[in-house]
Design a protein around this motif. Structure first.
Motif, PDB file in Angstrom:
ATOM      1  N   ARG A 289       0.826  -1.204   0.000  1.00  0.00           N
ATOM      2  CA  ARG A 289       0.000   0.000   0.000  1.00  0.00           C
ATOM      3  C   ARG A 289       0.866   1.262   0.000  1.00  0.00           C
ATOM      4  N   GLN A 290       1.950   1.187   0.740  1.00  0.00           N
ATOM      5  CA  GLN A 290       2.862   2.326   0.724  1.00  0.00           C
ATOM      6  C   GLN A 290       3.459   2.546  -0.662  1.00  0.00           C
ATOM      7  N   LEU A 291       3.745   1.444  -1.356  1.00  0.00           N
ATOM      8  CA  LEU A 291       4.262   1.576  -2.721  1.00  0.00           C
ATOM      9  C   LEU A 291       3.205   2.163  -3.649  1.00  0.00           C
ATOM     10  N   GLU A 292       1.936   1.784  -3.421  1.00  0.00           N
ATOM     11  CA  GLU A 292       0.865   2.366  -4.228  1.00  0.00           C
ATOM     12  C   GLU A 292       0.734   3.864  -3.943  1.00  0.00           C
ATOM     13  N   ASP A 293       0.859   4.198  -2.642  1.00  0.00           N
ATOM     14  CA  ASP A 293       0.836   5.627  -2.312  1.00  0.00           C
ATOM     15  C   ASP A 293       1.995   6.359  -2.964  1.00  0.00           C
ATOM     16  N   ASP A 323      13.700   7.211  -0.264  1.00  0.00           N
ATOM     17  CA  ASP A 323      14.760   6.638   0.585  1.00  0.00           C
ATOM     18  C   ASP A 323      14.162   5.922   1.790  1.00  0.00           C
ATOM     19  N   ALA A 324      13.124   6.561   2.382  1.00  0.00           N
ATOM     20  CA  ALA A 324      12.474   5.908   3.533  1.00  0.00           C
ATOM     21  C   ALA A 324      11.842   4.576   3.113  1.00  0.00           C
ATOM     22  N   LEU A 326      12.716   2.733   0.535  1.00  0.00           N
ATOM     23  CA  LEU A 326      13.788   1.763   0.244  1.00  0.00           C
ATOM     24  C   LEU A 326      14.377   1.189   1.529  1.00  0.00           C
ATOM     25  N   ARG A 327      14.562   2.118   2.503  1.00  0.00           N
ATOM     26  CA  ARG A 327      15.098   1.608   3.771  1.00  0.00           C
ATOM     27  C   ARG A 327      14.117   0.634   4.417  1.00  0.00           C
ATOM     28  N   ARG A 328      12.846   0.986   4.334  1.00  0.00           N
ATOM     29  CA  ARG A 328      11.844   0.068   4.907  1.00  0.00           C
ATOM     30  C   ARG A 328      11.788  -1.235   4.133  1.00  0.00           C
ATOM     31  N   MET A 329      11.900  -1.074   2.783  1.00  0.00           N
ATOM     32  CA  MET A 329      11.892  -2.300   1.971  1.00  0.00           C
ATOM     33  C   MET A 329      13.113  -3.172   2.263  1.00  0.00           C
ATOM     34  N   GLU A 330      14.289  -2.533   2.359  1.00  0.00           N
ATOM     35  CA  GLU A 330      15.495  -3.296   2.686  1.00  0.00           C
ATOM     36  C   GLU A 330      15.359  -3.954   4.057  1.00  0.00           C
ATOM     37  N   LYS A 331      14.801  -3.132   4.996  1.00  0.00           N
ATOM     38  CA  LYS A 331      14.605  -3.696   6.332  1.00  0.00           C
ATOM     39  C   LYS A 331      13.618  -4.865   6.290  1.00  0.00           C
ATOM     40  N   SER A 332      12.538  -4.688   5.464  1.00  0.00           N
ATOM     41  CA  SER A 332      11.540  -5.761   5.339  1.00  0.00           C
ATOM     42  C   SER A 332      12.155  -7.005   4.708  1.00  0.00           C
ATOM     43  N   VAL A 333      12.967  -6.746   3.638  1.00  0.00           N
ATOM     44  CA  VAL A 333      13.610  -7.912   2.967  1.00  0.00           C
ATOM     45  C   VAL A 333      14.540  -8.644   3.921  1.00  0.00           C
ATOM     46  N   LYS A 334      15.325  -7.814   4.660  1.00  0.00           N
ATOM     47  CA  LYS A 334      16.209  -8.469   5.632  1.00  0.00           C
ATOM     48  C   LYS A 334      15.410  -9.238   6.663  1.00  0.00           C
ATOM     49  N   LEU A 335      14.296  -8.627   7.101  1.00  0.00           N
ATOM     50  CA  LEU A 335      13.460  -9.310   8.080  1.00  0.00           C
ATOM     51  C   LEU A 335      12.885 -10.605   7.526  1.00  0.00           C
ATOM     52  N   VAL A 336      12.448 -10.510   6.239  1.00  0.00           N
ATOM     53  CA  VAL A 336      11.890 -11.730   5.616  1.00  0.00           C
ATOM     54  C   VAL A 336      12.961 -12.807   5.492  1.00  0.00           C
ATOM     55  N   GLN A 337      14.128 -12.323   5.022  1.00  0.00           N
ATOM     56  CA  GLN A 337      15.216 -13.311   4.878  1.00  0.00           C
ATOM     57  C   GLN A 337      15.587 -13.914   6.215  1.00  0.00           C
ATOM     58  N   ALA A 338      15.663 -13.019   7.257  1.00  0.00           N
ATOM     59  CA  ALA A 338      16.016 -13.544   8.590  1.00  0.00           C
ATOM     60  C   ALA A 338      14.924 -14.484   9.092  1.00  0.00           C
ATOM     61  N   PHE A 339      13.677 -14.049   8.860  1.00  0.00           N
ATOM     62  CA  PHE A 339      12.581 -14.916   9.299  1.00  0.00           C
ATOM     63  C   PHE A 339      12.604 -16.250   8.554  1.00  0.00           C
ATOM     64  N   TRP A 340      12.932 -16.151   7.261  1.00  0.00           N
ATOM     65  CA  TRP A 340      12.965 -17.388   6.447  1.00  0.00           C
ATOM     66  C   TRP A 340      14.113 -18.296   6.902  1.00  0.00           C
ATOM     67  N   ARG A 341      15.285 -17.632   7.141  1.00  0.00           N
ATOM     68  CA  ARG A 341      16.401 -18.461   7.622  1.00  0.00           C
ATOM     69  C   ARG A 341      16.065 -19.109   8.961  1.00  0.00           C
ATOM     70  N   GLY A 342      15.380 -18.290   9.830  1.00  0.00           N
ATOM     71  CA  GLY A 342      14.984 -18.872  11.116  1.00  0.00           C
ATOM     72  C   GLY A 342      14.012 -20.002  10.929  1.00  0.00           C
ATOM     73  N   PHE A 343      13.051 -19.762  10.034  1.00  0.00           N
ATOM     74  CA  PHE A 343      12.065 -20.807   9.775  1.00  0.00           C
ATOM     75  C   PHE A 343      12.744 -22.060   9.223  1.00  0.00           C
ATOM     76  N   ALA A 344      13.715 -21.813   8.299  1.00  0.00           N
ATOM     77  CA  ALA A 344      14.415 -22.974   7.718  1.00  0.00           C
ATOM     78  C   ALA A 344      15.219 -23.694   8.775  1.00  0.00           C
ATOM     79  N   VAL A 345      15.877 -22.913   9.630  1.00  0.00           N
ATOM     80  CA  VAL A 345      16.666 -23.524  10.701  1.00  0.00           C
ATOM     81  C   VAL A 345      15.767 -24.301  11.639  1.00  0.00           C
ATOM     82  N   ARG A 346      14.599 -23.650  12.014  1.00  0.00           N
ATOM     83  CA  ARG A 346      13.685 -24.378  12.908  1.00  0.00           C
ATOM     84  C   ARG A 346      13.153 -25.655  12.266  1.00  0.00           C
TER      85      ARG A 346
END
Length: 365
Positions: A289-293, A323-324, A326-346
């Motif tokens: 939604r933010q991207l649509e905005d 920039d905000a 992109l930073r949020r997107m990068e943060k989201s991607v990192k979070l997704v990747q971290a969550f995915w790695r955690g999920f994969a590890v679990r």
């Protein structure tokens, strides 16, 4: 009566008749020529009007003289009165059916004329009656004399009133003459000062117009030069804005391509997630939604490109917003990747733990 007495009586009656005509004429002569009715003046003609003016001028001189008038002035007044009366009688003014005066008669003169008329009637009766009739009418005559004395007293009182009124009018005329003279002098002074002020005003206006013309011409030249300079600056600013706009569009396309890649990768990864990643999916929806905005803001930016004065501010805000994002997107991607790695590890740990449980169970048996 003998013939001589009859002739004398007729002469006396003729004198009294002349006196009555003179009184009738004098009763219709006012104090000023302007008080005559217009029809009377028209009937007189110019010659008689000039004669009346001479009479009135002499009367004004008598009124203005201090004390008793001179003998010469008195004789001139008598001659003027006699000449004017004869002239008016000659044209039939008030003494014949030829013309009836329109100017009102003076009441005191009419009363005095009535007294003389009464005396004339008494004289006529006296001349036409006998001694016996005279004795019978003596009482009537005595009453008439008494009335005449009373009327004479009234006439004297009226004469005093007339003289007082003339004195008041003379003072009023003198006062008005002084006022008129003063007003005339003031008017001449005002007219002369007004002419001078008008000339001075015209001169000042002309000088101000010339100074204003020079000043306006100088200001016009300065404004023309300023307009030319502003037009040149505007052309340069438009050229710079076009270049900046092209660069910003190119940067926006790059960022959009980058975002499209991120979204594609994000969608492909999210399709593999399970229901445990619902919270992360909600975060993705919010980011979408933010991207649509952001896309709406970019469209608004394209529509408002005519507002060149605010382009720099809008561009800075858009850059900060991107920039905000992109930073949020990068943060989201990192979070997704971290969550995915955690999920994969679990998941891997769960699988390892399950295998260990199965192997341990077999050993116990």
């Amino acid at each position: 009566m003998n013939q001589q007495t009859i002739l004398e009586s007729r002469r006396i009656l003729a004198v009294v008749d002349d006196l009555l005509e003179d009184l009738t004429i004098q009763a219709h002569i006012p104090s000023y020529l302007s008080q005559f009715q217009a029809s009377d003046l028209q009937y007189f003609g110019p010659d008689l009007q000039r004669q009346l003016s001479v009479l009135f001028d002499i009367e004004r001189k008598i009124e203005l003289s201090q004390g008793a008038p001179s003998e010469e002035l008195t004789l001139a007044h008598r001659a003027a009165v006699r000449a004017t009366t004869d002239a008016l009688r000659g044209v039939g003014f008030g003494v014949s059916e030829k013309y009836s005066p329109q100017t009102s008669a003076e009441d005191s003169m009419l009363r005095f004329s009535n007294i003389i008329q009464t005396l004339r009637d008494l004289l006529n009766e006296k001349f036409n009656t006998t001694v016996e009739e005279d004795l019978q009418k003596f009482e009537i005559l005595r009453d008439t004399v008494s009335r005449e004395q009373t009327a004479s007293a009234d006439v004297k009182a009226l004469n005093r009133e007339v003289q007082s009124e003339k004195n008041l009018r003379r003072v009023e005329v003198q006062r008005r003459d002084v006022a008129i003279k003063k007003l005339t002098e003031e008017l001449e002074s005002i007219q002369s000062s007004a002419v001078e002020e008008a000339r001075e005003f015209e001169r000042e206006v002309k000088e101000q117009e010339e100074a204003a013309a020079v000043r306006y011409k100088t200001e016009e030249e300065a404004l023309l030069a300023r307009v030319q300079a502003l037009e040149a600056n505007l052309a340069k600013a438009e050229e710079l804005n076009h270049k900046d706009e092209a660069a910003l569009r190119q940067e926006r396309r790059k960022r959009e391509q980058f975002l499209d890649g991120l979204l594609t990768q994000y969608d492909s990864e999210m399709s593999k997630k399970t229901t445990d990643l619902a919270d992360l999916g909600n975060e993705y929806d919010r980011a979408k939604r933010q991207l649509e905005d952001l896309d709406k803001d970019l469209k608004v930016f394209d529509e408002d490109q005519a507002k060149r004065d605010e382009e720099d501010k809008i561009e800075r805000e858009r850059k900060m917003h991107l920039d905000a994002i992109l930073r949020r997107m990068e943060k989201s991607v990192k979070l997704v990747q971290a969550f995915w790695r955690g999920f994969a590890v679990r998941t891997a740990m769960k699988k390892k733990a399950g295998k260990k449980k199965k192997g341990g169970g077999k050993g116990k048996k």
